[in-house]
Design a protein around this motif. Structure first.
Motif, short mmCIF file in Angstrom:
data_model
loop_
_atom_site.label_atom_id
_atom_site.label_comp_id
_atom_site.label_asym_id
_atom_site.label_seq_id
_atom_site.Cartn_x
_atom_site.Cartn_y
_atom_site.Cartn_z
N GLY A 39 0.76 -1.21 0.03
CA GLY A 39 0.03 -0.05 -0.02
C GLY A 39 0.82 1.29 0.02
N LEU A 40 2.13 1.01 0.26
CA LEU A 40 3.10 2.50 0.28
C LEU A 40 3.53 2.46 -1.02
CD1 LEU A 40 4.85 1.53 3.80
CD2 LEU A 40 2.77 3.37 3.48
N ASP A 41 3.44 1.72 -1.97
CA ASP A 41 4.18 1.80 -3.21
C ASP A 41 3.84 2.99 -3.79
OD1 ASP A 41 5.20 -0.75 -2.86
OD2 ASP A 41 3.79 -1.68 -4.33
N ALA A 42 4.38 3.96 -4.80
CA ALA A 42 4.17 4.99 -5.33
C ALA A 42 5.14 5.20 -6.79
CB ALA A 42 4.30 6.30 -4.21
N ILE A 43 4.63 6.15 -7.67
CA ILE A 43 5.60 6.38 -8.56
C ILE A 43 5.48 8.10 -8.33
CG2 ILE A 43 3.82 6.41 -10.33
CD1 ILE A 43 6.07 5.45 -12.13
N THR A 44 6.71 8.65 -8.60
CA THR A 44 6.72 10.42 -8.89
C THR A 44 7.32 10.67 -10.24
OG1 THR A 44 7.20 10.06 -6.18
CG2 THR A 44 7.65 12.18 -7.46
N LEU A 45 6.96 11.69 -10.56
CA LEU A 45 7.46 12.11 -11.81
C LEU A 45 7.12 13.87 -11.53
CD1 LEU A 45 8.08 12.29 -14.78
CD2 LEU A 45 5.59 12.34 -15.20
#
Length: 280
Positions: free
Chosen positions: A85-91
């Motif tokens: 649930g903590l997975d993320a992608i940043t751009l």
């Protein structure tokens, strides 16, 4: 700091007809957190492995008077094998300005940077917009030692109010070039700002204090945990050993200890990181 970020943006958009050199940076690291829940209760302190991989491209434009402008774009993937649930992608974009006071490797350097990001989390309430401003002054005293002092302002506005994050952070860094292959870096940091903590209910003390509470299933416990935020002071110490693997590739090992306090509340976190960086 806000005016500094606006100034950097205007400078980067100003058309200067000088050649710009582009560089790529690819990094990957694995970190072991001793207390990913930021909990002051022993029963709620959970360890976790985090894997981060990032790719960034940055273009540098030299200007007269010892100035260098930079602008770039970065993308980062953040994975938590146990707590997905903590997975993320940043751009997001990056902007920077360096000014060198004089000639030679030992001249003082003043650097300013701004960065933004759109964060998409696996749990939608953790998604949001991020911004960061940084001001740093650094100097190389000889062929072996380099020192830097800086300050950062960070803000993160999440969809879920409980996951907002903002604060200011000051740091002092000393790096020692042992030889052509090894470099050691020690760093001290002090942060004042909002932190997010997780705890098992019931917590009537938090209700009485008027905290905004959110139940989450992120950590796969028998019952959901309460997520809440509060202002706190954090002090951290880190030591990093970096080994050059060639003209463009380096590997590093870093150990960090953090201690956070808010009135009577107190918790700590130890983080160990191993990673590799390649520039081209």
């Amino acid at each position: 700091m806000l005016r500094l970020g606006i100034a950097l943006l205007l400078i980067a958009l100003f058309p200067v007809r000088l050649p710009a050199a582009g560089t790529w940076r690819v990094s990957s690291e694995a970190s072991w957190h001793g207390n990913v829940t930021n909990s002051d209760r022993p029963a709620d302190r959970l360890p976790a492995l985090q894997w981060q991989t990032g790719v960034a491209v940055e273009y540098h434009r030299p200007l007269p008077g010892g100035n260098v402008l930079s602008a770039g774009l970065r993308i980062a993937l953040d994975l938590w094998p146990r707590y997905q649930g903590l997975d993320a992608i940043t751009l997001g974009p990056t902007l920077g300005w360096d000014h060198k006071f004089g000639l030679g490797a030992q001249a003082w350097v003043l650097a300013a940077a701004a960065a933004g990001g759109w964060v998409s989390g696996r749990e939608s309430d953790r998604s949001g917009l991020a911004g960061q401003l940084q001001l740093e002054i650094r100097k190389r005293w000889n062929d072996s030692w380099q020192f830097a002092f800086g300050t950062e302002r960070i803000r993160y506005d999440a969809r879920g109010h409980a996951f907002d994050n903002s604060g200011r952070e000051n740091y002092l860094r000393a790096a020692f070039q042992v030889n052509a292959v090894w470099r050691a870096t020690a760093e001290l940091r002090q942060r004042a700002g909002v932190v997010v903590s997780y705890t098992s209910p019931p917590r009537p003390d938090l209700v009485q204090a008027g905290k905004v509470l959110t139940l989450v299933d992120t950590f796969e416990r028998g019952a959901p945990l309460l997520a809440y935020y509060f202002p706190a002071d954090t002090r951290s110490t880190s030591l990093e050993l970096l080994r050059s693997l060639g003209p463009a590739t380096s590997a590093y090992l870093r150990f960090e200890y953090r201690e956070t306090t808010h009135k009577a509340l107190r918790y700590s976190n130890q983080r160990s990181t191993v990673g590799v960086v390649r520039r081209f």
